[in-house]
Write a protein that holds these residues in place. Structure first.
Motif, short mmCIF file in Angstrom:
data_model
loop_
_atom_site.label_atom_id
_atom_site.label_comp_id
_atom_site.label_asym_id
_atom_site.label_seq_id
_atom_site.Cartn_x
_atom_site.Cartn_y
_atom_site.Cartn_z
N ALA A 219 0.83 -1.21 0.00
CA ALA A 219 0.00 0.00 0.00
C ALA A 219 0.86 1.26 0.00
O ALA A 219 0.55 2.26 -0.67
N LEU A 220 1.99 1.21 0.73
CA LEU A 220 2.89 2.36 0.76
C LEU A 220 3.53 2.57 -0.61
O LEU A 220 3.68 3.72 -1.06
N LEU A 221 3.89 1.50 -1.30
CA LEU A 221 4.46 1.63 -2.65
C LEU A 221 3.47 2.25 -3.62
O LEU A 221 3.87 2.91 -4.59
N GLN A 222 2.18 2.05 -3.37
CA GLN A 222 1.16 2.65 -4.23
C GLN A 222 1.15 4.17 -4.13
O GLN A 222 0.66 4.85 -5.02
N THR A 223 1.73 4.71 -3.06
CA THR A 223 1.74 6.16 -2.86
C THR A 223 3.05 6.80 -3.30
O THR A 223 3.17 8.03 -3.27
N PHE A 361 -6.09 -9.30 14.77
CA PHE A 361 -6.17 -8.15 13.88
C PHE A 361 -5.64 -8.51 12.49
O PHE A 361 -6.19 -8.08 11.47
N TYR A 362 -4.57 -9.29 12.47
CA TYR A 362 -3.96 -9.71 11.20
C TYR A 362 -4.98 -10.49 10.35
O TYR A 362 -5.13 -10.24 9.15
N ALA A 363 -5.68 -11.41 10.98
CA ALA A 363 -6.68 -12.21 10.26
C ALA A 363 -7.84 -11.34 9.79
O ALA A 363 -8.33 -11.50 8.66
N ILE A 364 -8.28 -10.41 10.62
CA ILE A 364 -9.38 -9.52 10.25
C ILE A 364 -8.99 -8.67 9.05
O ILE A 364 -9.77 -8.50 8.09
N ASP A 365 -7.78 -8.10 9.06
CA ASP A 365 -7.32 -7.29 7.94
C ASP A 365 -7.20 -8.11 6.66
O ASP A 365 -7.49 -7.62 5.56
N GLN A 366 -6.78 -9.36 6.80
CA GLN A 366 -6.64 -10.22 5.63
C GLN A 366 -7.99 -10.41 4.93
O GLN A 366 -8.08 -10.37 3.71
N LEU A 367 -9.03 -10.60 5.71
CA LEU A 367 -10.37 -10.77 5.14
C LEU A 367 -10.86 -9.49 4.48
O LEU A 367 -11.46 -9.52 3.41
N ALA A 368 -10.59 -8.35 5.11
CA ALA A 368 -11.04 -7.07 4.56
C ALA A 368 -10.33 -6.74 3.25
O ALA A 368 -10.95 -6.26 2.30
N LEU A 369 -9.03 -7.01 3.18
CA LEU A 369 -8.26 -6.71 1.97
C LEU A 369 -8.72 -7.56 0.79
O LEU A 369 -8.66 -7.12 -0.36
N TRP A 377 -5.83 -0.34 -1.60
CA TRP A 377 -5.18 -0.77 -0.36
C TRP A 377 -4.53 0.42 0.36
O TRP A 377 -4.42 0.43 1.58
N GLN A 378 -4.08 1.40 -0.41
CA GLN A 378 -3.43 2.56 0.19
C GLN A 378 -4.39 3.36 1.07
O GLN A 378 -3.96 4.17 1.89
N LEU A 379 -5.68 3.12 0.91
CA LEU A 379 -6.69 3.84 1.71
C LEU A 379 -7.11 3.08 2.96
O LEU A 379 -7.84 3.61 3.81
N TYR A 380 -6.64 1.84 3.09
CA TYR A 380 -7.10 0.98 4.19
C TYR A 380 -6.33 1.29 5.48
O TYR A 380 -5.14 1.60 5.46
N SER A 381 -7.02 1.20 6.62
CA SER A 381 -6.43 1.42 7.94
C SER A 381 -6.20 0.06 8.60
O SER A 381 -7.15 -0.68 8.86
N PHE A 382 -4.93 -0.28 8.85
CA PHE A 382 -4.55 -1.58 9.36
C PHE A 382 -4.51 -1.62 10.88
O PHE A 382 -4.38 -0.59 11.55
#
Length: 469
Positions: A219-223, A361-369, A377-382
């Motif tokens: 996501a950071l590389l996208q910016t 949190f890692y598993a939750i973020d994986q499902l959301a992504l 992805w650059q707009l997502y809050s991890f």
């Protein structure tokens, strides 16, 4: 006057009476000569006499003819030997010449070197015409460039490049800078490209801090405006090919696992543009390799885990990633690592349940992504809490190992890239402090400090004390 008596064949000469005023000159006798004996032409003078006498030049011509014959014969012998033994002679001279580079300028030696190098001097390195950036640093010489050019597949022979560099007197003409090369160049074309004008490079720096997961890096590389393709970076990091893994034999990576945890956090310089051209001069592969190289440089021999630790390095890295997401203060990292190690050890009947918030949190973020378009992805809050009790969060089977409120044991793999301090803490966790802690809670406004306890009752008391209950 001298008179000689005439004689006929087989007649002996007859002596005549001497007259008073007539003188006689006697020929000196030569017992070694026989007047009737044949003498070779080269020993005779033009008047038929022996050439040994003063003023005769027949012997000089004979010596010259003999020397000429000897030289021709010697040349034939040497030529024959050189033809038959040429491979052996060439090999010996070539080996000696490379140990004495100054001799490469000798024409005969140069010819043998060219013969030994063969097509490496004229054939292109390959068929790929994609351009790539190559840097010549201040102080570089042909000798320092040759192994890097070979490693980058711009040449197929270091010796061919070095020989051509000597022929073209490359060293004093080298300039520091960035140059565009491609893999279908000949040695001469590579040399000419390095003698050209350096390209203008536009760069952008990107800093990956500790505790980021691969998706956050992507996501950071996208910016960041650069030539690195974020999608290609993500594919390489999550599904590293065998060709990549083979170059890093120290990687303790179970089959099918991503590079999560191994992409070291640091600042990297990315190429944005090269002289306004369209060539990709920094790739996702370059970045992944740079991050793996940085990991090995910083972590070093810590990847070799002492046998007494009872864990593989991959398991150490996994534990360190949890510590990284929990700890704020370096002095608390070994204690937090000790808490999780005590739970894994089943201290005081904990059933090896970690109850680690960051893993859920890692598993939750994986499902959301998975539901979010890649370019967003650059707009997502991890790493955000879901707003409900973590023990009740259900995840699919492929992520169940990260639901540490429901599943015991160590999680399947790292959840982020840990710092060196977290890796050191995981290697040497403090499991015995005050009898062994099993719980901790962050102290609000405590500047990153945690309160540690040994029993569930003590832990619940701290939760009430700090407003969590």
């Amino acid at each position: 006057m001298t008179f000689r008596g005439a004689s006929r064949p087989n007649d002996r000469p007859q002596a005549r009476p001497l007259e008073p005023d007539v003188s006689i000159r006697r020929e000196p006798s030569n017992p070694r000569r026989d007047p009737g004996r044949y003498e070779p032409d080269w020993r005779r003078t033009s008047n038929g006499r022996s050439g040994r006498g003063r003023g005769s030049n027949g012997g000089g011509h004979g010596v010259l003819r003999f020397l000429l014959f000897a030289l021709v014969l010697a040349a034939l012998v040497v030529g024959t030997m050189f033809t038959v033994l040429r491979p052996i002679v060439r090999s010996a001279i070539v080996d000696w010449a490379w140990e004495n580079p100054g001799s490469l300028r000798i024409p005969l030696v140069g010819d043998l070197i060219r013969e030994d190098l063969g097509s490496a001097l004229t054939d292109p390195a390959g068929g790929d015409s994609t351009k790539a950036e190559f840097e010549v640093a201040l102080g570089d010489t042909a000798a320092t460039l040759a192994p890097r050019l070979l490693g980058g597949a711009f040449i197929t022979s270091e010796r061919a490049f070095l020989f051509h560099a000597i022929e073209t007197d490359l060293n004093p003409k080298l300039k520091a800078g960035h140059f565009l090369l491609h893999h279908s160049m000949t040695v001469d074309e590579v040399t000419q490209a390095l003698l050209g004008a350096p390209i203008q490079i536009s760069t952008e720096v990107v800093t990956f801090r500790e505790g980021l997961r691969i998706e956050q890096m992507t996501a950071l590389l996208q910016t960041v405006p650069s030539r690195v393709d974020p999608q290609a970076f993500y594919e390489l990091a999550t599904n590293p090919p065998a060709t990549l893994l083979g170059d890093y034999p120290w990687l303790d990576l179970p089959e099918g696992r991503s590079l999560e945890g191994y992409l070291y956090p640091a600042t990297y310089t990315l190429i944005v543009d090269a002289g306004g051209g369209t060539a990709s001069v920094t790739t996702a592969d370059d970045l992944v390799r740079a991050m793996l190289g940085k990991f090995r440089e910083v972590v070093g021999d810590l990847v070799i885990v002492p046998e007494g630790r009872g864990m593989t390095f991959y398991e150490i890295l996994t534990l360190a990633s949890i510590v990284e997401r929990e700890a704020v203060l370096d002095e608390e990292r070994p204690i937090i690592a000790g808490v999780y190690q005590n739970r894994l050890n089943g201290l005081r009947g904990t059933a090896r349940i970690l109850n680690a918030d960051p893993t859920v949190f890692y598993a939750i973020d994986q499902l959301a992504l998975a539901e979010l378009p890649f370019d967003q992805w650059q707009l997502y809050s991890f790493w955000n809490p879901p707003g409900r009790a973590l023990a009740g969060v259900n995840v699919p089977p492929e992520l169940q190992g990260y639901q540490t409120y429901q599943t015991g044991g160590l999680i399947p793999g790292p959840i982020c890239t840990p710092s060196l301090e977290s890796i050191e803490a995981a290697l040497a966790p403090d499991t015995e402090l005050d009898g062994g802690y099993l719980y901790f809670v962050a102290i609000p406004d405590g500047a990153g400090k945690h309160a540690f306890t040994k029993t569930l009752a003590e832990h619940q008391a701290n939760l009430r004390k700090y407003g969590y209950l």
